[in-house]
Design a protein around this motif. Structure first.
Motif, PDB file in Angstrom:
ATOM      1  N   ASN A  14      15.587 100.714   9.817  1.00 19.58           N
ATOM      2  CA  ASN A  14      15.148 100.820  11.195  1.00 19.58           C
ATOM      3  C   ASN A  14      15.256  99.453  11.860  1.00 19.58           C
ATOM      4  O   ASN A  14      14.685  98.481  11.399  1.00 19.58           O
ATOM      5  N   LYS A  15      15.980  99.360  12.977  1.00 17.69           N
ATOM      6  CA  LYS A  15      16.168  98.086  13.665  1.00 17.69           C
ATOM      7  C   LYS A  15      14.837  97.520  14.141  1.00 17.69           C
ATOM      8  O   LYS A  15      14.618  96.318  14.101  1.00 17.69           O
ATOM      9  N   TYR A  16      13.959  98.387  14.605  1.00 19.61           N
ATOM     10  CA  TYR A  16      12.671  97.912  15.090  1.00 19.61           C
ATOM     11  C   TYR A  16      11.825  97.363  13.946  1.00 19.61           C
ATOM     12  O   TYR A  16      11.092  96.398  14.126  1.00 19.61           O
ATOM     13  N   LYS A  17      11.936  97.969  12.783  1.00 20.29           N
ATOM     14  CA  LYS A  17      11.192  97.488  11.623  1.00 20.29           C
ATOM     15  C   LYS A  17      11.675  96.091  11.237  1.00 20.29           C
ATOM     16  O   LYS A  17      10.876  95.212  10.941  1.00 20.29           O
ATOM     17  N   LYS A  18      12.982  95.881  11.276  1.00 22.37           N
ATOM     18  CA  LYS A  18      13.539  94.567  10.961  1.00 22.37           C
ATOM     19  C   LYS A  18      13.098  93.543  12.004  1.00 22.37           C
ATOM     20  O   LYS A  18      12.733  92.410  11.669  1.00 22.37           O
ATOM     21  N   ALA A  19      13.124  93.932  13.265  1.00 21.37           N
ATOM     22  CA  ALA A  19      12.709  93.027  14.335  1.00 21.37           C
ATOM     23  C   ALA A  19      11.237  92.668  14.182  1.00 21.37           C
ATOM     24  O   ALA A  19      10.853  91.504  14.365  1.00 21.37           O
TER      25      ALA A  19
END
Length: 61
Positions: free
Chosen positions: A23-28
């Motif tokens: 998940n991109k948001y999780k990485k961010a």
């Protein structure tokens, strides 16, 4: 996504995210957390140094 290559017939939502790269948001959010941690550490070090420098050892009388 071809599930035959993974030797499974179905995946849950978390597994799909892991297969697709996460998940991109999780990485961010993890990057933001690391940044906030660094800011907190820098603040703690600054307060320590300020406290250390404010104490007088009596050496410079």
């Amino acid at each position: 996504m071809n599930l035959n290559k993974l030797n499974v017939t179905e995946l849950n939502a978390q597994e799909v995210l892991e297969v697709e790269g996460g998940n991109k948001y999780k990485k961010a959010w993890k990057l933001i957390e690391k940044g906030l941690t660094l800011i907190g550490v820098a603040d703690a070090v600054e307060r320590f140094v300020d406290g250390w420098n404010s104490e007088s050892c009596g050496c410079n009388k």
